[in-house]
Scaffold this motif. Sequence first.
Motif, PDB file in Angstrom:
ATOM      1  N   THR A 186      28.565  39.063  29.331  1.00 48.53           N
ATOM      2  CA  THR A 186      29.415  39.143  30.518  1.00 48.53           C
ATOM      3  C   THR A 186      28.672  38.546  31.704  1.00 48.53           C
ATOM      4  OG1 THR A 186      30.445  41.181  29.707  1.00 48.53           O
ATOM      5  CG2 THR A 186      30.715  40.662  32.037  1.00 48.53           C
ATOM      6  N   GLY A 246      36.052  33.111  40.914  1.00 49.40           N
ATOM      7  CA  GLY A 246      35.854  34.236  40.013  1.00 49.40           C
ATOM      8  C   GLY A 246      36.287  33.989  38.583  1.00 49.40           C
ATOM      9  N   SER A 276      28.583  37.679  35.849  1.00 50.06           N
ATOM     10  CA  SER A 276      29.108  38.132  37.132  1.00 50.06           C
ATOM     11  C   SER A 276      28.305  37.473  38.242  1.00 50.06           C
ATOM     12  CB  SER A 276      29.035  39.656  37.249  1.00 50.06           C
ATOM     13  OG  SER A 276      27.692  40.100  37.159  1.00 50.06           O
TER      14      SER A 276
END
Length: 120
Positions: A68, A55, A70
């Motif tokens: 961002t 992560g 993810s």
Amino acid sequence: QVQLAESGGGLVQAGGSMRLSCVASGTIFEVNTMGWYRQGPGKQRLFVAHVSNSGAMDYADSVKGRFTISRDNAKNTVTLEMNNLKPEDTSVYFCHGEYVTPGIGLVEYWGQGTKVTVSP
């Protein structure tokens, strides 16, 4: 073999937002890092962002605070949310993944790329 397929590119005005998604398919044993690179016309392919299997995320300085990344391990996807886009973000964006293949080790895969154009 692993296949990576990007989606979500297109045309956006400066200051706008766009989301890129990449889904992996094929024979997947273990995923290491997944991320994004981009390549402008006549330029080298450059790192944008990646996220490790733990992560941990890393970003190019040029996109920090605006992009961002993810990932969803259950769905084998990695997503790039891009905000406050600038004309200099115009590039073809490539999904990148590192996959552990038994007997071989770490193998890199690339998607075909999706074009992002940011108009002034």
